[in-house]
Scaffold this motif. Sequence first.
Motif, PDB file in Angstrom:
ATOM      1  N   ALA A 188      27.736   5.887  45.299  1.00  0.00           N
ATOM      2  CA  ALA A 188      29.049   5.529  44.763  1.00  0.00           C
ATOM      3  C   ALA A 188      29.507   4.279  45.496  1.00  0.00           C
ATOM      4  CB  ALA A 188      30.032   6.670  44.956  1.00  0.00           C
ATOM      5  N   ASN A 189      29.644   3.181  44.755  1.00  0.00           N
ATOM      6  CA  ASN A 189      30.086   1.910  45.322  1.00  0.00           C
ATOM      7  C   ASN A 189      31.614   1.917  45.366  1.00  0.00           C
ATOM      8  OD1 ASN A 189      30.126  -0.717  46.249  1.00  0.00           O
ATOM      9  ND2 ASN A 189      29.714  -1.637  44.258  1.00  0.00           N
ATOM     10  N   LEU A 190      32.167   1.884  46.560  1.00  0.00           N
ATOM     11  CA  LEU A 190      33.604   2.125  46.731  1.00  0.00           C
ATOM     12  C   LEU A 190      34.387   0.819  46.820  1.00  0.00           C
ATOM     13  CD1 LEU A 190      35.416   4.644  47.043  1.00  0.00           C
ATOM     14  CD2 LEU A 190      35.254   4.349  49.512  1.00  0.00           C
ATOM     15  N   ASN A 191      35.420   0.715  46.002  1.00  0.00           N
ATOM     16  CA  ASN A 191      36.338  -0.417  46.106  1.00  0.00           C
ATOM     17  C   ASN A 191      37.199  -0.243  47.356  1.00  0.00           C
ATOM     18  OD1 ASN A 191      37.598  -2.785  45.310  1.00  0.00           O
ATOM     19  ND2 ASN A 191      39.076  -1.753  43.997  1.00  0.00           N
ATOM     20  N   PHE A 192      37.706  -1.336  47.923  1.00  0.00           N
ATOM     21  CA  PHE A 192      38.622  -1.227  49.061  1.00  0.00           C
ATOM     22  C   PHE A 192      39.481  -2.470  49.140  1.00  0.00           C
ATOM     23  CE2 PHE A 192      34.611  -2.942  50.576  1.00  0.00           C
ATOM     24  CZ  PHE A 192      34.975  -4.029  51.355  1.00  0.00           C
ATOM     25  N   SER A 193      40.671  -2.308  49.709  1.00  0.00           N
ATOM     26  CA  SER A 193      41.593  -3.420  49.877  1.00  0.00           C
ATOM     27  C   SER A 193      40.989  -4.462  50.805  1.00  0.00           C
ATOM     28  CB  SER A 193      42.922  -2.915  50.470  1.00  0.00           C
ATOM     29  OG  SER A 193      43.715  -4.004  50.893  1.00  0.00           O
ATOM     30  N   ARG A 194      41.093  -5.732  50.419  1.00  0.00           N
ATOM     31  CA  ARG A 194      40.525  -6.808  51.239  1.00  0.00           C
ATOM     32  C   ARG A 194      41.352  -7.059  52.490  1.00  0.00           C
ATOM     33  NH1 ARG A 194      35.415  -6.600  49.666  1.00  0.00           N
ATOM     34  NH2 ARG A 194      35.612  -5.670  47.592  1.00  0.00           N
ATOM     35  N   GLU A 195      42.534  -6.478  52.560  1.00  0.00           N
ATOM     36  CA  GLU A 195      43.336  -6.560  53.790  1.00  0.00           C
ATOM     37  C   GLU A 195      42.951  -5.479  54.786  1.00  0.00           C
ATOM     38  OE1 GLU A 195      47.492  -6.460  52.714  1.00  0.00           O
ATOM     39  OE2 GLU A 195      47.618  -8.645  52.783  1.00  0.00           O
ATOM     40  N   LYS A 196      42.148  -4.535  54.341  1.00  0.00           N
ATOM     41  CA  LYS A 196      41.801  -3.383  55.171  1.00  0.00           C
ATOM     42  C   LYS A 196      40.561  -3.681  56.022  1.00  0.00           C
ATOM     43  CE  LYS A 196      40.273   1.452  54.564  1.00  0.00           C
ATOM     44  NZ  LYS A 196      41.299   2.209  55.285  1.00  0.00           N
ATOM     45  N   ILE A 197      40.597  -3.267  57.277  1.00  0.00           N
ATOM     46  CA  ILE A 197      39.402  -3.378  58.091  1.00  0.00           C
ATOM     47  C   ILE A 197      38.406  -2.313  57.660  1.00  0.00           C
ATOM     48  CG2 ILE A 197      40.658  -4.304  60.092  1.00  0.00           C
ATOM     49  CD1 ILE A 197      40.274  -1.497  61.385  1.00  0.00           C
ATOM     50  N   ILE A 198      37.122  -2.609  57.821  1.00  0.00           N
ATOM     51  CA  ILE A 198      36.091  -1.613  57.563  1.00  0.00           C
ATOM     52  C   ILE A 198      35.138  -1.616  58.749  1.00  0.00           C
ATOM     53  CG2 ILE A 198      36.252  -1.690  55.050  1.00  0.00           C
ATOM     54  CD1 ILE A 198      33.778  -3.473  55.063  1.00  0.00           C
ATOM     55  N   PRO A 199      34.408  -0.543  58.942  1.00  0.00           N
ATOM     56  CA  PRO A 199      33.478  -0.497  60.075  1.00  0.00           C
ATOM     57  C   PRO A 199      32.408  -1.577  59.972  1.00  0.00           C
ATOM     58  CG  PRO A 199      33.868   1.704  59.185  1.00  0.00           C
ATOM     59  CD  PRO A 199      34.480   0.738  58.218  1.00  0.00           C
ATOM     60  N   SER A 200      31.820  -1.910  61.103  1.00  0.00           N
ATOM     61  CA  SER A 200      30.751  -2.900  61.141  1.00  0.00           C
ATOM     62  C   SER A 200      29.567  -2.435  60.298  1.00  0.00           C
ATOM     63  CB  SER A 200      30.310  -3.141  62.585  1.00  0.00           C
ATOM     64  OG  SER A 200      29.863  -1.942  63.179  1.00  0.00           O
ATOM     65  N   ASP A 201      28.724  -3.376  59.908  1.00  0.00           N
ATOM     66  CA  ASP A 201      27.571  -3.056  59.070  1.00  0.00           C
ATOM     67  C   ASP A 201      26.735  -1.944  59.702  1.00  0.00           C
ATOM     68  OD1 ASP A 201      28.504  -5.111  57.568  1.00  0.00           O
ATOM     69  OD2 ASP A 201      26.706  -6.364  57.722  1.00  0.00           O
ATOM     70  N   GLY A 202      26.294  -1.019  58.871  1.00  0.00           N
ATOM     71  CA  GLY A 202      25.472   0.066  59.377  1.00  0.00           C
ATOM     72  C   GLY A 202      25.462   1.246  58.430  1.00  0.00           C
ATOM     73  N   VAL A 203      24.806   2.314  58.855  1.00  0.00           N
ATOM     74  CA  VAL A 203      24.770   3.566  58.113  1.00  0.00           C
ATOM     75  C   VAL A 203      25.597   4.590  58.876  1.00  0.00           C
ATOM     76  CG1 VAL A 203      23.297   5.443  57.280  1.00  0.00           C
ATOM     77  CG2 VAL A 203      22.510   3.075  57.120  1.00  0.00           C
ATOM     78  N   TYR A 204      26.457   5.309  58.154  1.00  0.00           N
ATOM     79  CA  TYR A 204      27.399   6.233  58.761  1.00  0.00           C
ATOM     80  C   TYR A 204      27.319   7.606  58.104  1.00  0.00           C
ATOM     81  CZ  TYR A 204      29.579   2.082  60.783  1.00  0.00           C
ATOM     82  OH  TYR A 204      29.809   0.923  61.480  1.00  0.00           O
ATOM     83  N   SER A 205      27.547   8.620  58.912  1.00  0.00           N
ATOM     84  CA  SER A 205      27.755   9.957  58.373  1.00  0.00           C
ATOM     85  C   SER A 205      29.217  10.091  57.971  1.00  0.00           C
ATOM     86  CB  SER A 205      27.417  11.018  59.424  1.00  0.00           C
ATOM     87  OG  SER A 205      27.722  12.316  58.948  1.00  0.00           O
ATOM     88  N   ALA A 206      29.448  10.772  56.847  1.00  0.00           N
ATOM     89  CA  ALA A 206      30.818  10.885  56.351  1.00  0.00           C
ATOM     90  C   ALA A 206      31.034  12.211  55.650  1.00  0.00           C
ATOM     91  CB  ALA A 206      31.126   9.738  55.381  1.00  0.00           C
ATOM     92  N   ALA A 207      32.300  12.578  55.558  1.00  0.00           N
ATOM     93  CA  ALA A 207      32.735  13.658  54.671  1.00  0.00           C
ATOM     94  C   ALA A 207      33.361  12.982  53.462  1.00  0.00           C
ATOM     95  CB  ALA A 207      33.741  14.555  55.368  1.00  0.00           C
ATOM     96  N   VAL A 208      32.913  13.352  52.279  1.00  0.00           N
ATOM     97  CA  VAL A 208      33.375  12.682  51.061  1.00  0.00           C
ATOM     98  C   VAL A 208      34.202  13.666  50.237  1.00  0.00           C
ATOM     99  CG1 VAL A 208      32.702  11.393  49.013  1.00  0.00           C
ATOM    100  CG2 VAL A 208      31.301  11.245  51.082  1.00  0.00           C
ATOM    101  N   LEU A 209      35.402  13.251  49.891  1.00  0.00           N
ATOM    102  CA  LEU A 209      36.330  14.079  49.122  1.00  0.00           C
ATOM    103  C   LEU A 209      36.294  13.633  47.663  1.00  0.00           C
ATOM    104  CD1 LEU A 209      38.596  16.231  49.112  1.00  0.00           C
ATOM    105  CD2 LEU A 209      40.202  14.397  49.656  1.00  0.00           C
ATOM    106  N   VAL A 210      35.808  14.508  46.787  1.00  0.00           N
ATOM    107  CA  VAL A 210      35.696  14.211  45.358  1.00  0.00           C
ATOM    108  C   VAL A 210      36.358  15.329  44.567  1.00  0.00           C
ATOM    109  CG1 VAL A 210      34.152  13.643  43.445  1.00  0.00           C
ATOM    110  CG2 VAL A 210      33.460  13.111  45.801  1.00  0.00           C
ATOM    111  N   LYS A 211      37.397  14.985  43.836  1.00  0.00           N
ATOM    112  CA  LYS A 211      38.081  15.963  42.978  1.00  0.00           C
ATOM    113  C   LYS A 211      38.476  17.223  43.743  1.00  0.00           C
ATOM    114  CE  LYS A 211      35.621  14.368  38.852  1.00  0.00           C
ATOM    115  NZ  LYS A 211      34.717  14.743  37.731  1.00  0.00           N
TER     116      LYS A 211
END
Length: 307
Positions: A188-211
Amino acid sequence: MIITIGAFDGFHLGHKILLDTCKNNAVNKNDWAVISFWPNPGIVTGKISGLLFDLEERNLIAQALNVPEIITLNFDDALKNSSPENFWNMLKNKIHVTGLVLGKDFKFGFQRSGSAEKLAMLAKNDGVEKILILELFDKQNYSSSAARKFIINGKIKDANKILGYPFFIYNHVIKGNQRGRTMNYPTANLNFSREKIIPSDGVYSAAVLVKGEWYCGAVSIGKNPTFGDINNTRVEAHILDFNEDIYGEKIGVFFLDKVRDLIKFDDKNSLAQQISHDLNTCTEIYKNEFNRFALSFEFGRAAGKFR
């Protein structure tokens, strides 16, 4: 109404002291509010280069923390350049203030000339009796600035300790190259605000909230160096045990820990083998980390109001 005031680029554990103090001093549990500003004053003045959370994400956090009301003031030139007296007069004409809870380092108005003590004095002169100025956590260790620095450097676990919940992106799923499908790892390619910081390039473990449901996720941030045909940074989440079409759906990606840096692989098969290994690592991190955050249910409840 008891109020607390600040830019509140999200709410970290230091801010939570302010929120809890408001709640504990209110006549009833809903007789308090957060006063904040948008656009974020730090962005307008150039004090910060990026946001922890955009406006909708900030409001989602407030919902999860059971904040009864956020009153967002337009941070325009008039507000930015107001005197302490004018700021207080504007505030009391907008809200019936019965109590004031501020952090000791709170500043506002023209050239940050207003202080917590000055606002407290103005409020007291107008009959506000319940005024609390709090010394919060060590600012170096518990601040939005410290959290931003950790996130930018990929130190997610350190940032999460400051926030009290996982740093996240909550936005729409948009079309990508759909290359992951060809390797049996759709993302899932996620949109995000361009004013928002994001983590440095890499692979991350995450919890994903869907519906309203939680899933383990593996998130890639970067420009996909193996293929070298992407010019802009992307946030792409592979959601384990999930195969629905969610283009256009809002999802939350809650970062738990960094797994590895992005590297260029020799071919697609080598990348697929590494992804398989990454998923095992992400699953273990998800099992160990996610349940430590007591707010998981509350974020799910709050997100239901934002879809």
